[in-house]
Design a protein around this motif. Structure first.
Motif, PDB file in Angstrom:
ATOM      1  N   UNK A 119       0.835  -1.190   0.000  1.00 30.65           N
ATOM      2  CA  UNK A 119       0.000   0.000   0.000  1.00 30.65           C
ATOM      3  C   UNK A 119       0.865   1.233   0.000  1.00 30.65           C
ATOM      4  N   UNK A 120       0.270   2.383  -0.307  1.00 29.67           N
ATOM      5  CA  UNK A 120       1.067   3.603  -0.412  1.00 29.67           C
ATOM      6  C   UNK A 120       0.189   4.830  -0.200  1.00 29.67           C
ATOM      7  N   UNK A 121       0.766   5.825   0.467  1.00 25.46           N
ATOM      8  CA  UNK A 121       0.133   7.136   0.563  1.00 25.46           C
ATOM      9  C   UNK A 121       0.097   7.781  -0.834  1.00 25.46           C
ATOM     10  N   UNK A 122      -0.753   8.785  -1.037  1.00 26.54           N
ATOM     11  CA  UNK A 122      -1.539   9.480  -0.025  1.00 26.54           C
ATOM     12  C   UNK A 122      -2.878   8.795   0.251  1.00 26.54           C
ATOM     13  N   UNK A 123      -3.278   8.850   1.511  1.00 31.09           N
ATOM     14  CA  UNK A 123      -4.602   8.351   1.888  1.00 31.09           C
ATOM     15  C   UNK A 123      -5.559   9.505   2.179  1.00 31.09           C
ATOM     16  N   UNK A 124      -5.118  10.736   1.890  1.00 32.34           N
ATOM     17  CA  UNK A 124      -5.993  11.891   2.075  1.00 32.34           C
ATOM     18  C   UNK A 124      -7.281  11.761   1.270  1.00 32.34           C
ATOM     19  N   UNK A 125      -7.220  11.041   0.150  1.00 31.03           N
ATOM     20  CA  UNK A 125      -8.407  10.888  -0.707  1.00 31.03           C
ATOM     21  C   UNK A 125      -9.495  10.052  -0.043  1.00 31.03           C
ATOM     22  N   UNK A 126      -9.207   9.436   1.097  1.00 31.85           N
ATOM     23  CA  UNK A 126     -10.198   8.609   1.784  1.00 31.85           C
ATOM     24  C   UNK A 126     -11.029   9.407   2.782  1.00 31.85           C
ATOM     25  N   UNK A 127     -10.664  10.679   2.996  1.00 34.96           N
ATOM     26  CA  UNK A 127     -11.403  11.523   3.920  1.00 34.96           C
ATOM     27  C   UNK A 127     -12.690  12.045   3.314  1.00 34.96           C
ATOM     28  N   UNK A 128     -13.427  12.819   4.094  1.00 38.21           N
ATOM     29  CA  UNK A 128     -14.748  13.278   3.665  1.00 38.21           C
ATOM     30  C   UNK A 128     -14.675  14.305   2.535  1.00 38.21           C
ATOM     31  N   UNK A 129     -13.539  15.006   2.392  1.00 36.99           N
ATOM     32  CA  UNK A 129     -13.445  16.011   1.342  1.00 36.99           C
ATOM     33  C   UNK A 129     -13.509  15.430  -0.050  1.00 36.99           C
ATOM     34  N   UNK A 130     -12.501  14.629  -0.410  1.00 36.44           N
ATOM     35  CA  UNK A 130     -12.452  14.050  -1.761  1.00 36.44           C
ATOM     36  C   UNK A 130     -13.576  13.046  -1.959  1.00 36.44           C
ATOM     37  N   UNK A 131     -13.919  12.285  -0.920  1.00 40.50           N
ATOM     38  CA  UNK A 131     -14.961  11.272  -1.086  1.00 40.50           C
ATOM     39  C   UNK A 131     -16.346  11.893  -1.287  1.00 40.50           C
ATOM     40  N   UNK A 264     -17.898  21.453  -9.795  1.00 43.64           N
ATOM     41  CA  UNK A 264     -17.557  21.185  -8.396  1.00 43.64           C
ATOM     42  C   UNK A 264     -16.280  21.919  -8.024  1.00 43.64           C
ATOM     43  N   UNK A 265     -16.233  22.470  -6.813  1.00 40.86           N
ATOM     44  CA  UNK A 265     -14.995  22.898  -6.183  1.00 40.86           C
ATOM     45  C   UNK A 265     -14.635  21.847  -5.151  1.00 40.86           C
ATOM     46  N   UNK A 266     -13.448  21.286  -5.301  1.00 37.23           N
ATOM     47  CA  UNK A 266     -12.984  20.171  -4.474  1.00 37.23           C
ATOM     48  C   UNK A 266     -11.931  20.697  -3.502  1.00 37.23           C
ATOM     49  N   UNK A 267     -11.956  20.288  -2.229  1.00 35.54           N
ATOM     50  CA  UNK A 267     -10.995  20.833  -1.269  1.00 35.54           C
ATOM     51  C   UNK A 267      -9.574  20.348  -1.509  1.00 35.54           C
ATOM     52  N   UNK A 268      -8.643  20.960  -0.798  1.00 39.09           N
ATOM     53  CA  UNK A 268      -7.216  20.665  -0.895  1.00 39.09           C
ATOM     54  C   UNK A 268      -6.972  19.168  -0.705  1.00 39.09           C
ATOM     55  N   UNK A 269      -6.385  18.485  -1.707  1.00 36.97           N
ATOM     56  CA  UNK A 269      -6.168  17.045  -1.573  1.00 36.97           C
ATOM     57  C   UNK A 269      -5.029  16.688  -0.622  1.00 36.97           C
ATOM     58  N   UNK A 270      -4.333  17.683  -0.087  1.00 36.59           N
ATOM     59  CA  UNK A 270      -3.330  17.438   0.942  1.00 36.59           C
ATOM     60  C   UNK A 270      -3.964  17.369   2.320  1.00 36.59           C
ATOM     61  N   UNK A 271      -5.282  17.532   2.393  1.00 37.28           N
ATOM     62  CA  UNK A 271      -6.026  17.392   3.639  1.00 37.28           C
ATOM     63  C   UNK A 271      -7.094  16.322   3.489  1.00 37.28           C
ATOM     64  N   UNK A 272      -7.719  15.974   4.600  1.00 40.60           N
ATOM     65  CA  UNK A 272      -8.691  14.878   4.602  1.00 40.60           C
ATOM     66  C   UNK A 272     -10.138  15.355   4.514  1.00 40.60           C
ATOM     67  N   UNK A 273     -10.391  16.591   4.908  1.00 39.60           N
ATOM     68  CA  UNK A 273     -11.768  17.073   4.882  1.00 39.60           C
ATOM     69  C   UNK A 273     -11.832  18.330   4.022  1.00 39.60           C
ATOM     70  N   UNK A 274     -12.624  19.284   4.381  1.00 46.84           N
ATOM     71  CA  UNK A 274     -12.751  20.500   3.601  1.00 46.84           C
ATOM     72  C   UNK A 274     -14.101  20.609   2.931  1.00 46.84           C
ATOM     73  N   UNK A 275     -14.390  21.809   2.483  1.00 40.97           N
ATOM     74  CA  UNK A 275     -15.701  22.139   1.939  1.00 40.97           C
ATOM     75  C   UNK A 275     -15.796  21.786   0.457  1.00 40.97           C
ATOM     76  N   UNK A 296     -13.095  12.560  10.273  1.00 42.86           N
ATOM     77  CA  UNK A 296     -11.965  12.947  11.137  1.00 42.86           C
ATOM     78  C   UNK A 296     -10.727  12.115  10.852  1.00 42.86           C
ATOM     79  N   UNK A 297     -10.474  11.837   9.592  1.00 43.91           N
ATOM     80  CA  UNK A 297      -9.362  10.967   9.218  1.00 43.91           C
ATOM     81  C   UNK A 297      -8.027  11.699   9.346  1.00 43.91           C
ATOM     82  N   UNK A 298      -6.948  10.920   9.379  1.00 47.41           N
ATOM     83  CA  UNK A 298      -5.592  11.434   9.416  1.00 47.41           C
ATOM     84  C   UNK A 298      -4.665  10.440   8.745  1.00 47.41           C
TER      85      UNK A 298
END
Length: 363
Positions: A119-131, A264-275, A296-298
């Motif tokens: 497996x490999x990062x980034x896993x930020x895409x698994x948070x509520x923002x990108x999902x 769509x405006x998608x939040x920063x993919x370096x974070x897990x959430x966002x608007x 609340x992923x990290x």
């Protein structure tokens, strides 16, 4: 079944702190040992978290380690991964999977032969923002996706990083450093990439370190520091990518996705959430409530997702996805150097969506 995956960390630098803080709230994984070439740093981390400090080779061979979390520098990613696989361990690494596809492919081949997972990062895409953005695309809120933009502009990491040399050497640069977040998000939203075109430039031959004991020292720049290109997805959608260490700031959205009937405006993919914002045809911008992803992923949730996925089933932050992202980025650099469109030879399955939920549980 139902038991946490036992984790050994190789590399206890700055990024390890984010994983360690996340592990405290993940029942799917259990930290058992750490290792670092800096033995004093490894001992300090081990003492703080109540685990053992081992030598690197000792940890990789340790029977109480199921998976090696590889947090070394990118140049060592493939070497450490291959050693772990040879010892029958699963591997999860920081991005990128390796410096080049030629280094990364043997890792995947060795893992398949050994019957272990990569497996490999980034896993930020698994948070509520990108999902949440992905669910909006899948639910047809913007119609058929036709285009996306992804923009990352900074004046360079030497302003804050005390040892920024590797950012300006082969394997570094804005694309290979930050691109994995953006390209992984684009693949998550729109599917794998078929081909790329690009251009790149270098504005300075040296950079001045702005902080730490080496402040004022100049480091050489041997790679392009502004990269732009177009990714042609297998779906037919076109993504425009701009990655730069040469600019100051932008008011543009990190990622936008445009379809026949909405944007769509998608939040920063370096974070897990966002608007996430949507603008339907004939309507106005509106905020979407979180509707998918791990709450609340990290950093480390991708590792827990792996641990929660039964053997033989695909997990989301996979080595195959990371390899495709790596090849897409290196193909873009190749296209920029050659001045022509370059085919991306690999492909991958679009990772399964994450329903809105809390942390993954042990399989």
């Amino acid at each position: 079944m139902g038991q946490p995956l036992k984790i050994g960390i190789v590399g206890t630098g700055a990024i390890s702190g984010q994983y360690l803080s996340t592990f405290d709230r993940l029942e799917a994984v259990e930290l058992t040992a750490v290792a670092d070439l800096d033995t004093d740093r490894a001992k300090a981390v081990a003492e703080a978290h109540g685990v053992r400090a081992l030598g690197v080779d000792e940890l990789i061979a340790d029977p109480d380690v199921d998976l090696v979390l590889n947090l070394t520098i990118p140049a060592a990613h493939a070497e450490v991964a291959l050693k772990a696989i040879a010892n029958g361990k699963h591997v999860y690494g920081e991005k990128p999977l390796a410096n080049t596809p030629a280094e990364a492919l043997p890792v995947l081949e060795a893992a398949r032969a050994a019957g272990v997972r990569v497996g490999c990062a980034p896993d930020t895409v698994l948070g509520t923002g990108i999902q949440t953005a992905r669910k909006a695309v899948d639910d047809g809120l913007i119609g058929t996706p036709v285009a996306a933009t992804a923009t990352m502009l900074t004046p360079g990491h030497e302003r804050w990083h005390p040892n920024p040399d590797f950012y300006y050497a082969p394997g570094g640069g804005p694309l290979l450093d930050m691109g994995p977040y953006y390209v992984t998000a684009l693949v998550t939203l729109l599917g794998p990439v078929a081909s790329v075109v690009g251009a790149a430039a270098r504005t300075r031959d040296t950079r001045v370190i702005g902080s730490g004991p080496r402040a004022g020292e100049r480091v050489p720049v041997t790679i392009d520091t502004h990269v732009t290109g177009v990714l042609r997805h297998e779906s037919g959608a076109l993504s425009t990518l701009v990655m730069s260490f040469d600019a100051v700031a932008t008011r543009a959205s990190n990622i936008e996705v445009h379809g026949h009937s909405g944007s769509l405006i998608v939040p920063d993919p370096n974070g897990f959430d966002g608007e996430v914002r949507v603008h339907p045809l004939g309507g106005e911008w509106a905020v979407l409530e979180p509707s998918a992803g791990y709450r609340d992923a990290g950093r480390g949730y991708g590792l827990a997702d792996l641990a929660a996925t039964p053997a033989g089933e695909p997990f989301r932050a996979s080595g195959d996805l990371a390899y495709h992202v790596l090849e897409t980025m290196t193909a873009l650099l190749d296209a920029a150097a050659r001045g022509t469109e370059v085919t991306v030879e690999s492909t991958c399955d679009r990772p399964a969506p994450v329903p809105l939920q809390d942390a993954p549980q042990a399989a």
